[in-house]
Design a protein around this motif. Structure first.
Motif, mmCIF file in Angstrom:
data_model
loop_
_atom_site.group_PDB
_atom_site.id
_atom_site.type_symbol
_atom_site.label_atom_id
_atom_site.label_comp_id
_atom_site.label_asym_id
_atom_site.label_seq_id
_atom_site.Cartn_x
_atom_site.Cartn_y
_atom_site.Cartn_z
ATOM 1 N N LEU A 189 0.698 -1.234 0.071
ATOM 2 C CA LEU A 189 0.029 0.009 0.042
ATOM 3 C C LEU A 189 0.970 1.323 -0.008
ATOM 4 C CD1 LEU A 189 -2.856 1.263 0.499
ATOM 5 C CD2 LEU A 189 -2.480 1.202 2.727
ATOM 6 N N SER A 190 1.841 1.222 0.566
ATOM 7 C CA SER A 190 2.808 2.511 0.870
ATOM 8 C C SER A 190 3.325 2.588 -0.449
ATOM 9 C CB SER A 190 4.038 2.156 1.978
ATOM 10 O OG SER A 190 5.103 3.270 1.749
ATOM 11 N N ARG A 191 3.973 1.467 -1.265
ATOM 12 C CA ARG A 191 4.532 1.846 -2.548
ATOM 13 C C ARG A 191 3.604 2.262 -3.669
ATOM 14 N NH1 ARG A 191 6.819 -3.350 -1.150
ATOM 15 N NH2 ARG A 191 5.342 -4.206 -2.449
ATOM 16 N N ARG A 272 1.663 6.189 5.637
ATOM 17 C CA ARG A 272 2.810 6.926 6.521
ATOM 18 C C ARG A 272 3.117 6.074 7.877
ATOM 19 N NH1 ARG A 272 0.652 12.566 7.817
ATOM 20 N NH2 ARG A 272 2.384 12.879 8.634
ATOM 21 N N LEU A 273 2.298 5.028 8.099
ATOM 22 C CA LEU A 273 2.390 4.046 9.223
ATOM 23 C C LEU A 273 3.695 3.174 8.927
ATOM 24 C CD1 LEU A 273 -1.399 3.129 10.299
ATOM 25 C CD2 LEU A 273 0.312 4.902 11.525
ATOM 26 N N VAL A 274 3.941 3.000 7.704
ATOM 27 C CA VAL A 274 4.988 2.161 7.307
ATOM 28 C C VAL A 274 6.437 2.814 7.607
ATOM 29 C CG1 VAL A 274 6.115 0.780 5.355
ATOM 30 C CG2 VAL A 274 3.702 1.147 5.583
ATOM 31 N N PRO A 275 7.460 2.412 8.111
ATOM 32 C CA PRO A 275 8.779 2.836 8.391
ATOM 33 C C PRO A 275 9.369 3.420 7.220
ATOM 34 C CG PRO A 275 8.583 1.006 9.718
ATOM 35 C CD PRO A 275 7.460 1.012 8.677
ATOM 36 N N GLY A 276 9.643 4.672 7.145
ATOM 37 C CA GLY A 276 10.338 5.123 5.957
ATOM 38 C C GLY A 276 9.464 6.023 5.354
ATOM 39 N N GLN A 277 8.169 5.969 5.218
ATOM 40 C CA GLN A 277 7.194 6.755 4.586
ATOM 41 C C GLN A 277 6.596 7.884 5.436
ATOM 42 O OE1 GLN A 277 6.577 6.525 1.304
ATOM 43 N NE2 GLN A 277 7.906 4.668 1.091
ATOM 44 N N THR A 278 7.506 8.894 5.750
ATOM 45 C CA THR A 278 6.881 10.055 6.550
ATOM 46 C C THR A 278 6.406 11.340 6.016
ATOM 47 O OG1 THR A 278 9.080 10.837 6.727
ATOM 48 C CG2 THR A 278 8.495 9.169 8.297
ATOM 49 N N GLU A 319 5.025 7.951 14.452
ATOM 50 C CA GLU A 319 5.897 8.159 13.444
ATOM 51 C C GLU A 319 7.220 8.066 13.708
ATOM 52 O OE1 GLU A 319 4.347 11.401 10.968
ATOM 53 O OE2 GLU A 319 2.617 10.386 10.344
ATOM 54 N N LYS A 320 7.567 8.941 14.860
ATOM 55 C CA LYS A 320 8.915 8.863 15.526
ATOM 56 C C LYS A 320 9.634 7.731 15.676
ATOM 57 C CE LYS A 320 11.695 11.456 18.881
ATOM 58 N NZ LYS A 320 11.736 12.317 19.996
ATOM 59 N N GLN A 321 8.956 6.964 16.528
ATOM 60 C CA GLN A 321 8.917 5.805 16.825
ATOM 61 C C GLN A 321 9.536 4.593 15.754
ATOM 62 O OE1 GLN A 321 9.834 4.721 20.272
ATOM 63 N NE2 GLN A 321 10.681 3.033 19.151
ATOM 64 N N LEU A 322 8.406 4.761 14.962
ATOM 65 C CA LEU A 322 8.874 4.079 13.584
ATOM 66 C C LEU A 322 9.856 4.178 12.661
ATOM 67 C CD1 LEU A 322 5.146 3.876 12.085
ATOM 68 C CD2 LEU A 322 6.301 2.008 13.273
ATOM 69 N N ARG A 323 10.233 5.574 12.933
ATOM 70 C CA ARG A 323 11.670 5.925 11.933
ATOM 71 C C ARG A 323 12.820 5.454 13.041
ATOM 72 N NH1 ARG A 323 8.671 10.733 11.536
ATOM 73 N NH2 ARG A 323 9.875 11.858 13.155
#
Length: 401
Positions: A189-191, A272-278, A319-323
């Motif tokens: 979904l992110s891609r 945006r919940l996926v790491p790297g997609q901010t 998001e910060k935690q995911l990053r």
């Protein structure tokens, strides 16, 4: 009752009711707004740089034909400085692709663009007609999708190009969002929602300048610009899962015109919940299209409407935690998983000792290499295309001499 006037110029008679937001526009204002919105998307997303050589994935259909026309117009009007080339993939479908390629050849002459055609038969030794004859219609789109993505990369490499633009529109993206939600595939979904896509298996960048353009408006633009395009659908596509998502999207659009862009934006928010997609694909803060009157509902500009949606600020901590997690994972090839030792009672959650000992389980990350057969970048010994071809070749009937 006098015919309504265009809500933008207020002088010409309105001939078009925009599917996106029900604005009543004259022909000239509609064409101008459509081109301005695509221009806005290109600038706000930073798709191109001056002097870049770009391949337009041309199928002869309405989307790629409109994309080629709009890019040529904007390239000349705004002086992008792009070197545009048409790149077509011949899947080998008689009665469909052979006819559409004739349209592409006419487009190449009309737009004065070079044309490169790459065929499945020369790349893989199979045409889609042969694939369908071997495996049937169920699942054939999986083969075609893998082959087509790799064919675009190989065709771009032949031309020395590292950027391909495709005619994917808002309806296509919304359908993909629904498909991936039904599959539970958040990573894909992110891609799918990103306006610029690529993968570790390719150094070719792909982008979607028509990401926020409705399919119906693309048809209207092609009609009023009198563009030459091929309108027949692929003869194998009715069996595809995407058809179910398309039917649902069209039903939602009838009830709420902004539903398509709402689904696209919702997909972006979830991605945006996926790491790297901010970040959102479009960094704009305002819409490119002139705003309709206060009485107009479902207002939508070049990048869709943000009405009723949060800014995403409440998700900042997550998001910060995911990053941080993603960054930490990238710093080493092994990921440690700490497992508390049992206290002998079968309860792992409450150890008797203050300091529980632990064991470490290393999980090795995939390393990118090259396919042993075709040289295409892959984390496995064989790339996806070669794995599919291996199965096909096992079922190929032997030629009797």
């Amino acid at each position: 009752m006098a015919p309504p006037l265009c809500v933008v110029c207020k002088t010409e008679r309105a001939l078009i009711k925009r599917p996106k937001n029900h604005q009543k526009l004259c022909k000239g204002c509609f064409i101008q707004i459509f081109e301005d919105e695509v221009h806005h998307t290109i600038l706000s997303s930073g798709l191109f740089y001056p002097g870049e050589k770009v391949a337009i994935g041309a199928s002869g259909g309405k989307d790629s034909t409109v994309l080629a026309s709009v890019l040529k117009t904007l390239n000349e009007r705004h002086k992008y400085g792009l070197d545009l080339v048409l790149l077509s993939i011949d899947e080998g479908i008689k009665g469909y692709r052979d006819d559409s390629l004739e349209t592409v050849k006419r487009n190449a002459a009309q737009y004065d663009m070079p044309l490169k055609i790459v065929g499945y038969d020369e790349l893989y030794g199979w045409t889609m007609d042969q694939v369908v004859e071997t495996i049937g219609k169920k699942g054939n789109c999986t083969y075609c999708g893998v082959f087509r993505r790799q064919a675009l990369d190989r065709g771009s490499k032949m031309l020395g190009i590292k950027h391909v633009v495709t005619g994917h529109n808002a309806d296509d993206v919304a359908e993909t969002v629904l498909m991936n939600l039904l599959r539970g595939d958040l990573a894909r979904l992110s891609r799918a929602t990103s306006i610029v896509t690529g993968s570790n298996a390719s150094d070719v960048k792909r982008s979607k300048p028509l990401k926020y353009a409705y399919e119906k408006e693309i048809v209207l633009y092609a009609h009023h610009k009198k563009l030459d395009y091929f309108s027949t659908e692929c003869i194998y596509s009715p069996e595809a899962f995407r058809g179910s998502a398309r039917t649902l999207i069209k039903s939602l659009e009838k009830v709420r015109p902004s539903a398509i862009l709402d689904v696209v934006r919702s997909g972006e928010d979830m991605a945006r919940l996926v790491p790297g997609q901010t970040q959102d694909p479009c960094a704009c803060k305002t819409n490119a299209a002139p705003a309709p009157s206060a009485a107009e509902e479902d207002n939508g500009g070049g990048c869709g409407s943000a009405n009723g949606r949060s800014t995403g600020g409440e998700m900042a901590a997550m998001e910060k935690q995911l990053r941080e997690n993603d960054k930490a994972a990238e710093e080493k090839l092994e990921t440690e998983i700490t497992i508390p030792k049992s206290n002998g009672t079968g309860d792992r959650s409450k150890p008797k000792e203050p300091k529980a000992s632990s064991i470490t389980v290393p999980i090795m990350k995939q390393k990118l290499g090259s396919c042993e057969r075709c040289g295409y970048m892959s984390s496995q010994k064989l790339c996806q295309a070669c794995m599919l071809l291996e199965g096909l070749n096992k079922n190929r009937p032997e030629i009797q001499i």
